[in-house]
Design a protein around this motif. Structure first.
Motif, mmCIF file in Angstrom:
data_model
loop_
_atom_site.group_PDB
_atom_site.id
_atom_site.type_symbol
_atom_site.label_atom_id
_atom_site.label_comp_id
_atom_site.label_asym_id
_atom_site.label_seq_id
_atom_site.Cartn_x
_atom_site.Cartn_y
_atom_site.Cartn_z
ATOM 1 N N TYR A 63 27.592 16.012 -42.054
ATOM 2 C CA TYR A 63 28.877 16.652 -42.364
ATOM 3 C C TYR A 63 29.736 15.747 -43.230
ATOM 4 C CZ TYR A 63 28.171 20.435 -39.023
ATOM 5 O OH TYR A 63 27.721 21.535 -38.371
ATOM 6 N N HIS A 66 22.419 24.993 -23.108
ATOM 7 C CA HIS A 66 22.539 23.718 -22.408
ATOM 8 C C HIS A 66 21.684 23.703 -21.166
ATOM 9 C CE1 HIS A 66 26.643 22.674 -24.043
ATOM 10 N NE2 HIS A 66 25.994 21.536 -24.034
ATOM 11 N N VAL A 96 23.575 14.305 -38.644
ATOM 12 C CA VAL A 96 23.693 15.047 -37.392
ATOM 13 C C VAL A 96 22.337 15.650 -37.055
ATOM 14 C CG1 VAL A 96 24.735 17.070 -36.370
ATOM 15 C CG2 VAL A 96 26.126 15.516 -37.703
ATOM 16 N N SER A 124 24.990 17.995 -25.282
ATOM 17 C CA SER A 124 26.071 18.323 -26.193
ATOM 18 C C SER A 124 26.058 17.379 -27.389
ATOM 19 C CB SER A 124 27.386 18.203 -25.438
ATOM 20 O OG SER A 124 28.380 18.823 -26.153
ATOM 21 N N GLY A 125 26.282 17.933 -28.553
ATOM 22 C CA GLY A 125 26.355 17.106 -29.752
ATOM 23 C C GLY A 125 25.010 16.735 -30.329
ATOM 24 N N SER A 126 23.946 17.356 -29.840
ATOM 25 C CA SER A 126 22.629 16.952 -30.321
ATOM 26 C C SER A 126 22.237 17.699 -31.597
ATOM 27 C CB SER A 126 21.593 17.178 -29.222
ATOM 28 O OG SER A 126 21.637 18.518 -28.797
ATOM 29 N N GLY A 127 23.086 18.611 -32.062
ATOM 30 C CA GLY A 127 22.801 19.246 -33.352
ATOM 31 C C GLY A 127 22.229 20.653 -33.264
ATOM 32 N N LYS A 128 22.263 21.251 -32.094
ATOM 33 C CA LYS A 128 21.676 22.588 -31.933
ATOM 34 C C LYS A 128 22.429 23.631 -32.752
ATOM 35 C CE LYS A 128 22.609 22.612 -27.520
ATOM 36 N NZ LYS A 128 23.292 21.327 -27.249
ATOM 37 N N THR A 129 23.753 23.665 -32.556
ATOM 38 C CA THR A 129 24.558 24.649 -33.272
ATOM 39 C C THR A 129 24.426 24.435 -34.782
ATOM 40 O OG1 THR A 129 26.092 24.772 -31.447
ATOM 41 C CG2 THR A 129 26.883 25.557 -33.566
ATOM 42 N N THR A 130 24.410 23.175 -35.178
ATOM 43 C CA THR A 130 24.275 22.873 -36.599
ATOM 44 C C THR A 130 23.002 23.502 -37.162
ATOM 45 O OG1 THR A 130 25.423 20.819 -36.163
ATOM 46 C CG2 THR A 130 24.265 20.989 -38.253
#
Ligand SMILES: Nc1ncnc2c1ncn2[C@@H]1O[C@H](COP(=O)(O)OP(=O)(O)OP(=O)(O)O)[C@@H](O)[C@H]1O
Ligand SMILES: [Mg+2]
Lengths: 529, 366
Positions: free
Chosen positions: B20, B200, B26, B46-52
């Protein structure tokens, strides 16, 4: 209960503040727009006498009306109240102001028409002490208080205090006009001027009043059997009434100014003698209350309806311009990265840090025919030097300057609503196949409508009552109703009309607000999250 | 894998990277191939890049490097609205100013479908999620579960071949979640849609998916069917992240074929399957699932390795017993036993002997 009390205590300062600075002035404005006690207060006797007069025939008012007018006007002139009354009545009929002013100056002359022959008949009438002795006595306390109250209402001043004079009940009975005039004189001399009544020469009106009393045959015969102080002088006067003027007060007034014989002057006075009047409101919508009923003013005097319409239309144009200019800015603010957005936000708020007057004056510099905008346009060749654009002292100037000044009030609510619209809605729309434009128009825009609503209400209501900017850049074509209100408050001093205009403005705004609620729904207005 | 799924690649990530801020990655080197009809879950902290990853696939983010292909075609330059990917958002993103029916008709409308056909499809989609009678309501007038179904119906109504779901059940309570899990998988398989699902919740991932991609630190740590993932974790992150797991630390003493000998830090020596240990002397973490540990001598396999243990705590959980032991210096060693009629209930303080099969014991990275 105690908690309620505590809560009440906490809001009390604000509540008091709001009541004192907001509710009370509004109520007083509402009241002032219909209030009209100046006529009844200044010439109370005349108003009572005039109620007997049937204005529908061409018959002029009775002599009694003129006598009362003389007594009332004389003391009003002493208190300098007659010009106020003239100004008030002049709103309804032009010419009345000067009529009252000139008549005020000749009241002494009218009195002298009786004073001179009376002093010839008996020199005692020249003496203030003689008059005092003749009029004094006992039993007239009630009469004194009555005259004192009338005087206080008329002059608007505190008339309490020792007079050093009590009219004799016998004289009050015998010479009612004279007693009234003399008591008024005594009150004024003792309380306003701080003199001793016995040492002062009475007003000319007292002689005129004695003349009024002497016209009645019953009074003549009563004087002949009277034995109190000053009896011989009175009897001498009664015996020589042929030396007194043979005409009455109507003739005296008409002699001074023929308008006093005019039917419509009296009709106007009668029409405006009640304590409440719709006159100001009618005036505010370009109508007038004439003795023949409500009438429209002549076309060349119609200003307020035009002004109201113009104010409304221009406020709408300004609101629309603010939406058009503010929406993209608010969108940028809500969607740019944090840092850029805060810089932009500072630019939006910057105008708030400079005085309104400075900003408006700056517009003057920009918009003048020799101003920056015209210079640039001429330099670029878009406009001929000969026909520079007239951007100021007209509606265009007002719209431009006010759009700029009110823009933040549109951007801020829009921004705070847009900030709460999650980006996922637009993403969802795009994932469902909508182009950028469709996603914006069908999904984003409807959700930002409450912001438009809030901004519009804010801008519109601010615009409709705006004063400074139209005053400075508006010229004659670009001024608002508020400029007219300000004019009536500070220049023409017609506060009643100003109050009526203000009340109409208030009602229009409330009415529009109500319509807005019906059409858009006030729940659809959001100032933020 | 679901019926009818072909092995031809439908969704492909090839060496995809995403940053980003232009500095930190990411998503680091993502490679993933999905056949048509597969239900794949991205699972990770959380924050592992799934949504990205999901956003890159949907077109709301662009990959910094690498190639994403859909049906063999690179989609890097195709704008989101032309990708034809259905998406269910975590907050559902139902348009609040439209009714449910209008929400569902939206994708059909922008595709310029006829009114009658729209109505027909909206009705069918609503019936499919059993929301047929709610068409006239606004989203705010629905419960969370109902909104969820509508969001699902809206993502499916235009018959996309690929559907992305980002934690769609995150806001629901446990019971509703389980019901919806079942419904979603059922629908996806019934309609033969390819699904990428982000969660999750490991139970959700295990029960719903054909394959699970475990994400950590911008990388896929393991991509495997649920059973394989659970039973054969490939590294200690996956072993820890999926299910309950006991670890014992030690040093590899010997490697011979598909077994190795590990000396635990307490001195005990055990056998294990070498998964990602390669040389003698390397430190390792040995992982054993709690339910694979046995203490009942009668049931212990004759080849089983045994260790001494002290009972610290016994927890009765209804269908199972959960017992905490001290094994080789580890106080958090858990065993789970089924509540069978002949099962012994262990008393805290007693010394027992536990054992397991060497093949259930995996030597992973330290
Ligand atoms: N728009 C963005 N700008 C900058 N950094 C971002 C942005 N979106 C995500 N990140 C960062 O990228 C990393 C991965 O985020 P991502 O949303 O993909 O995580 P996730 O696996 O979906 O987490 P979660 O399970 O909490 O939703 C995080 O460290 C996050 O801070
Ligand atoms: Mg996420």
């Amino acid at each position: 209960m105690r908690q309620k009390m505590r809560a009440l205590m906490l809001v009390a300062p604000l509540l008091i503040f709001v009541v004192v600075t907001f509710i009370v002035p509004i109520l007083s404005m509402l009241f002032r727009s219909v209030e009209n006690d100046i006529v009844a207060n200044t010439i109370p006797g005349t108003v009572v006498a005039l109620s007997e007069w049937d204005g529908s025939t061409s018959e002029p008012p009775h002599e009694d009306v003129y006598r009362n007018l003389y007594i009332d006007l004389f003391k009003a002139e002493e208190a300098k109240q007659h010009t106020r009354l003239g100004t008030r009545l002049n709103y309804e009929k032009t010419g009345l102001s000067s009529l009252f002013r000139t008549t005020g100056r000749s009241l002494d002359d009218i009195g002298e028409l009786w004073q001179d022959p009376l002093e010839d008949i008996d020199p005692n009438f020249e003496e203030g002490s003689f008059w005092y002795e003749m009029m004094s006595g006992s039993g007239g306390e009630g009469f004194l208080e009555q005259r004192r109250a009338l005087m206080a209402t008329m002059s608007g001043e505190d008339m309490s205090g020792e007079v050093g004079f009590v009219p004799s009940a016998e004289i009050v009975d015998l010479l009612p006009w004279t007693a009234s005039a003399y008591t008024d004189f005594a009150l004024w001399a003792a309380i306003r001027d701080g003199d001793t009544v016995a040492e002062e020469d009475p007003w000319e009106s007292v002689y005129g009043a004695l003349g009024m009393d002497l016209t009645s045959p019953e009074t003549i015969s009563a004087i002949n059997s009277y034995g109190g102080p000053g009896a011989s002088a009175l009897q001498a006067a009664a015996a020589n009434i042929d030396q007194l003027p043979s005409f009455g007060f109507r003739e005296a007034f008409v002699e001074e100014d023929e308008d006093w014989g005019a039917h419509d002057v009296w009709a106007t006075i009668k029409l405006y003698s009640p304590n409440m009047t719709p006159g100001y409101f009618l005036n505010a919508v370009d109508m007038t209350l004439t003795p023949d009923g409500v009438e429209s003013k002549p076309d060349n005097q119609q200003i307020y309806t035009t002004l109201f319409t113009r104010t409304l239309v221009m406020a709408l144009i300004i609101t629309a311009s603010c939406i058009l200019l503010g929406y993209p800015v608010a969108w940028l603010l809500a969607n740019l990265p944090m840092r850029t957005a805060s810089i932009l936000m500072i630019l939006v708020l910057l105008p708030f840090w400079t005085s309104l007057l400075v900003r408006t004056s700056a517009w003057k510099v920009l918009l003048q025919q020799q101003g920056v905008i015209n210079e640039i346009l001429v330099w670029l060749g878009f406009v001929n030097d000969a026909d520079r654009l007239i951007l100021m002292n007209n509606a265009t100037g007002t719209v431009i300057a006010m759009t700029h000044i009110l823009l933040p009030f549109m951007i801020l609510p829009l921004y705070s609503v847009m900030k709460t619209i999650p980006p996922s809605y637009q993403r969802a729309a795009k994932s469902l196949g909508a182009t950028n434009w469709t996603a914006f128009w069908r999904v984003y825009f409807p959700q930002s409508v409450p912001g438009i609503g809030a901004g519009s209400i804010l801008v519109f209501i601010l615009a409709i009552g705006y004063y400074i900017t139209p005053e400075i850049v508006g010229g004659t074509d670009g001024v608002f109703i508020s400029n007219r209100i300000a004019y009536h408050i500070s220049s023409s001093l017609n506060w009643g009309l100003a109050a009526a205009l203000g009340t109409i403005l208030l009602v229009v705004v409330l009415g529009l607000y109500w319509c807005y609620d019906k059409i858009v729904g006030i729940d659809n207005v959001k100032l933020g999250g | 894998m679901a019926d009818g799924a072909s092995n031809e690649a439908f969704v492909e990530f090839e060496r995809v990277q995403k940053s980003y801020d232009g500095e930190s990655l990411v998503v680091k080197d993502l490679n993933l191939t999905m056949p048509k009809g597969e239900f794949l879950t991205m699972l990770g902290p959380s924050g592992s890049g799934k949504t990205t990853c999901l956003m890159m696939l949907a077109g709301f983010e662009t990959a910094t490097h690498g190639d994403i292909r859909l049906g063999g075609v690179s989609i890097n330059d195709i704008p989101p609205h032309k990708r034809g990917i259905g998406m269910v958002f975590q907050n559902y993103a139902l348009f609040p100013h439209m009714t449910i029916a209008e929400n569902l008709a939206f994708p059909l409308e922008v595709r310029k479908m006829g009114k009658a056909e729209q109505e027909e499809k909206v009705k069918r989609a609503l019936d499919m999620v059993e929301m047929g009678s709610f068409g006239g309501r606004r989203p705010a007038q629905l419960s969370g579960g109902q909104q969820q179904r509508v969001a699902l119906a809206r993502a499916l109504v235009f018959e996309p071949e690929l559907v992305l779901m980002d934690e769609p059940l995150g806001a629901l309570d446990k019971q509703l979640r389980e019901k919806m899990q079942f419904e979603i998988t059922h629908l996806a398989h019934q309609l033969g849609i390819t699904t990428v699902y982000v969660t999750h919740d490991q139970t959700e991932a295990l029960t719903m998916s054909d394959r699970v991609a475990v994400f950590d630190d911008g990388r896929i740590q393991q991509l495997a069917p649920p059973d394989k993932l659970y039973e054969e974790p490939e590294n200690s992150f996956v072993a820890q992240f999926i299910g309950e797991n006991n670890t014992l630390e030690g040093v590899v003493k010997e490697i011979k074929g598909n077994t190795c000998v590990v000396q635990l830090d307490g001195g005990e020596v055990i056998d294990a399957v070498p998964v990602n240990v390669s040389e003698v002397g390397e430190r390792t973490r040995v992982s054993i699932r709690p339910e694979r540990v046995e203490y009942n001598r009668d049931r212990l396999h004759e080849d089983a390795h045994t260790l001494k243990a002290e009972v610290l705590e016994f927890i009765y959980m209804g269908d199972i017993f959960r017992t905490r032991l001290r094994v080789a210096g580890n106080d958090e060693f858990i065993i789970k036993t089924r509540n069978a009629p002949d099962q012994v209930r262990l008393t805290p303080g007693t010394e027992i002997e536990i054992g397991w099969l060497a093949e259930d014991c995996r030597a992973l990275d330290a």
